[in-house]
Structure formats: C-alpha cells, structure tokens
Write an enzyme that holds these catalytic residues in place. Structure first.
Site, PDB file in Angstrom:
ATOM      1  N   LYS A  17      18.765   2.711 -46.773  1.00 54.56           N
ATOM      2  CA  LYS A  17      19.453   3.593 -47.686  1.00 54.56           C
ATOM      3  C   LYS A  17      20.969   3.473 -47.518  1.00 54.56           C
ATOM      4  CE  LYS A  17      15.858   6.995 -46.763  1.00 54.56           C
ATOM      5  NZ  LYS A  17      15.631   8.296 -46.096  1.00 54.56           N
ATOM      6  N   GLU A  21      24.888  -4.970 -47.836  1.00 52.37           N
ATOM      7  CA  GLU A  21      24.555  -4.240 -46.602  1.00 52.37           C
ATOM      8  C   GLU A  21      25.658  -3.239 -46.262  1.00 52.37           C
ATOM      9  OE1 GLU A  21      22.815  -2.980 -44.560  1.00 52.37           O
ATOM     10  OE2 GLU A  21      21.791  -4.292 -43.165  1.00 52.37           O
ATOM     11  N   ASP A  22      25.284  -2.179 -45.588  1.00 53.56           N
ATOM     12  CA  ASP A  22      26.299  -1.205 -45.192  1.00 53.56           C
ATOM     13  C   ASP A  22      27.089  -1.689 -43.979  1.00 53.56           C
ATOM     14  OD1 ASP A  22      24.125  -0.968 -43.460  1.00 53.56           O
ATOM     15  OD2 ASP A  22      23.942   1.202 -43.631  1.00 53.56           O
ATOM     16  N   ASP A  63      25.829  -4.586 -37.248  1.00 55.14           N
ATOM     17  CA  ASP A  63      26.089  -4.177 -35.866  1.00 55.14           C
ATOM     18  C   ASP A  63      25.598  -5.313 -34.963  1.00 55.14           C
ATOM     19  OD1 ASP A  63      26.501  -2.800 -33.513  1.00 55.14           O
ATOM     20  OD2 ASP A  63      25.057  -1.221 -33.913  1.00 55.14           O
ATOM     21  N   LYS A  65      30.935  -4.666 -37.250  1.00 56.85           N
ATOM     22  CA  LYS A  65      31.385  -4.131 -35.957  1.00 56.85           C
ATOM     23  C   LYS A  65      31.792  -5.272 -35.042  1.00 56.85           C
ATOM     24  CE  LYS A  65      28.831   0.134 -35.914  1.00 56.85           C
ATOM     25  NZ  LYS A  65      27.924   0.979 -35.138  1.00 56.85           N
ATOM     26  N   VAL A  86      29.472   5.179 -36.677  1.00 59.54           N
ATOM     27  CA  VAL A  86      30.202   5.793 -37.790  1.00 59.54           C
ATOM     28  C   VAL A  86      29.243   6.366 -38.827  1.00 59.54           C
ATOM     29  CG1 VAL A  86      32.265   4.356 -37.501  1.00 59.54           C
ATOM     30  CG2 VAL A  86      30.408   3.544 -38.977  1.00 59.54           C
ATOM     31  N   ARG A 119      25.561  10.972 -45.373  1.00 61.00           N
ATOM     32  CA  ARG A 119      25.686   9.865 -46.319  1.00 61.00           C
ATOM     33  C   ARG A 119      26.610  10.233 -47.471  1.00 61.00           C
ATOM     34  NH1 ARG A 119      21.577   6.238 -44.942  1.00 61.00           N
ATOM     35  NH2 ARG A 119      19.608   7.142 -44.254  1.00 61.00           N
TER      36      ARG A 119
HETATM   37  P1  IMP Z   1      21.902  -4.086 -36.686  1.00 58.71           P
HETATM   38  O1  IMP Z   1      20.530  -4.610 -36.904  1.00 58.71           O
HETATM   39  O2  IMP Z   1      22.170  -3.727 -35.253  1.00 58.71           O
HETATM   40  O3  IMP Z   1      22.981  -5.008 -37.229  1.00 58.71           O
HETATM   41  O4  IMP Z   1      22.024  -2.699 -37.432  1.00 58.71           O
HETATM   42  C1  IMP Z   1      22.074  -2.636 -38.788  1.00 58.71           C
HETATM   43  C2  IMP Z   1      21.605  -1.334 -39.361  1.00 58.71           C
HETATM   44  O5  IMP Z   1      21.708  -0.260 -38.439  1.00 58.71           O
HETATM   45  C3  IMP Z   1      22.509  -0.992 -40.508  1.00 58.71           C
HETATM   46  O6  IMP Z   1      22.001  -1.488 -41.713  1.00 58.71           O
HETATM   47  C4  IMP Z   1      22.572   0.508 -40.457  1.00 58.71           C
HETATM   48  O7  IMP Z   1      21.559   1.044 -41.252  1.00 58.71           O
HETATM   49  C5  IMP Z   1      22.344   0.854 -39.012  1.00 58.71           C
HETATM   50  N1  IMP Z   1      23.625   1.104 -38.308  1.00 58.71           N
HETATM   51  C6  IMP Z   1      24.273   0.296 -37.457  1.00 58.71           C
HETATM   52  N2  IMP Z   1      25.411   0.837 -37.008  1.00 58.71           N
HETATM   53  C7  IMP Z   1      25.514   2.033 -37.615  1.00 58.71           C
HETATM   54  C8  IMP Z   1      26.503   3.092 -37.587  1.00 58.71           C
HETATM   55  O8  IMP Z   1      27.542   3.026 -36.911  1.00 58.71           O
HETATM   56  N3  IMP Z   1      26.232   4.182 -38.349  1.00 58.71           N
HETATM   57  C9  IMP Z   1      25.107   4.307 -39.111  1.00 58.71           C
HETATM   58  N4  IMP Z   1      24.170   3.339 -39.187  1.00 58.71           N
HETATM   59  C10 IMP Z   1      24.367   2.218 -38.441  1.00 58.71           C
HETATM   60 MG    MG Z   2      20.491   2.653 -41.693  1.00 63.65          MG
END
Ligand code: IMP
Ligand code: MG
Length: 189
Positions: free
Chosen positions: A55, A111-112, A115, A143, A165, A177
């Site tokens: 979302k 993508e938002d 990380d 990040k 964040v 959100r």
């Molecule tokens: P990754 O797989 O570690 O890259 O994480 C990606 C997903 O984790 C993103 O699509 C977000 O939905 C969630 N996410 C990662 N960091 C944050 C944050 O700082 N705030 C809120 N959601 C996050």
């Molecule tokens: Mg998420």
C-alpha cells in the site's frame, strides 16, 4: 482552515509520534513533477505500464501518474514483507497479484522505499519471469547504505538516511499514510 498541504504545521493528531520532517510536502511535490517529466521524455515512444506496489506507494503513484503526460496504464499489486515490525523479515508474500499480462510491455515498478532491497529483488524476479519488454523501477525513497542486494534503480526521488519514516503513503502499523510530508517516526511500534 489550515491548508491540507501544509509544511509549516505538523498534523496535531500525529505530532507526538513524529520527529523531524525528512522530506517536506513541497519537496515531494516538486520532485514528483520532475520525475513525471523525465518519465514522459524517456517513455515517449512506448508509454509504460505503471505497477504500484501497495500500500505504501499509493500516494506516490497517484501523484506520479498525473505528472506523466503519456497514455500510461496502471495496475496494482500488494506484497507483504514486514508484518507489524519496522525491519524486513526478508520473506515476501504476494497478497494481490496483477490483473494484466506483462508480455512485451514496458513495465515501471512504482515503489515507496527501498530499504534492504529484498522486496524489490523478489518483485523483479517475479515480474521479470513474465517476459516484459523492459522492467524498471521508480522508487520515491532510497535508504542510504542499507541495500543487501545491489539495486539498479532507474528513478529515485530522494536518497535518505537510514531512519524509519512515515507519511506520504508510508506507515507504521497502517497509520500515518495520510500525511503529506515524510517524517521520522519516534513513537512506539
Ligand atoms: P525492503 O525489502 O527492506 O527494501 O523494504 C521494503 C518495504 O518495507 C517497503 O516497500 C516498505 O513498505 C517497507 N519499509 C521499509 N522502510 C520503511 C520505512 O522507513 N517506513 C515505512 N515502511 C518502510
Ligand atoms: Mg509497506
């Protein structure tokens, strides 16, 4: 009434859980317009299919698609990797898949935040197997220094320090959100 898109005031209903503004509403707005202009140029001959990762990317998708001056198509998928915590489990679950066929399409994943990169890595393989003509990524946030898998991101809105964040689609336990700016989260998870 105060402006809905206010930079000067932190939403009073959220302020006890929020730290500093990481990206202001105006900065988001300006950058999304720039990204839209760039995508309009890059995809002028082949309007892309925008794939919103629910979302967290809803706000970004909604603004970005309107900043692109091409007949784009949009679709949505939902993945879950986090549960209620603030660090990724590395396990990605498809909660909602796409409705459209990707074969021969120019697909742009919206993508938002990237990380660890594990979610995106999974998505790329999952969608790449459906024979799109091209598969690229537009991430609002990256990040710094967190990626466990190397990421080739065609578009990045902002590179930020590695804080958790919220706002502009990003949540903690489904909340915040609906903020227009992006803030560090200082409350309890
Ligand atoms: P990754 O797989 O570690 O890259 O994480 C990606 C997903 O984790 C993103 O699509 C977000 O939905 C969630 N996410 C990662 N960091 C944050 C944050 O700082 N705030 C809120 N959601 C996050
Ligand atoms: Mg998420």
């Amino acid at each position: 009434m105060e402006s809905l898109h206010s930079d000067e005031f932190t939403a009073h209903w959220a302020e006890h859980d929020l730290g500093e503004v990481v990206v202001s509403a105006k900065e988001v707005n300006d950058r999304v317009r720039e990204l839209g202009r760039q995508i309009t140029l890059d995809y002028a001959k082949n309007p892309p299919l925008l794939v919103c990762v629910l979302k967290g990317a809803i706000n970004f998708m909604s603004d970005l698609m309107r900043a692109i001056e091409l007949p784009v198509e949009v679709d949505f998928m939902a993945v879950s990797s986090y549960g209620a915590a603030t660090k990724t489990s590395g396990v990605v679950r498809i909660v909602k898949d796409l409705d459209v066929d990707l074969a021969g399409r120019d697909v742009l994943i919206v993508e938002d935040v990237v990380d660890s990169g594990l979610t995106l890595n999974y998505l790329r393989q999952y969608l790449g197997a459906r024979n799109p003509r091209s598969l690229e990524v537009c991430a609002l946030l990256l990040k710094e220094g967190e990626q466990r898998v190397e990421q080739k991101l065609k578009y990045v809105g902002f590179t930020i320090e590695s804080h958790f964040v919220v706002g502009y689609g990003l949540d903690v336990n489904e909340r915040y959100r609906n903020l227009d700016a992006i803030y560090t989260f200082t409350g309890q998870v």
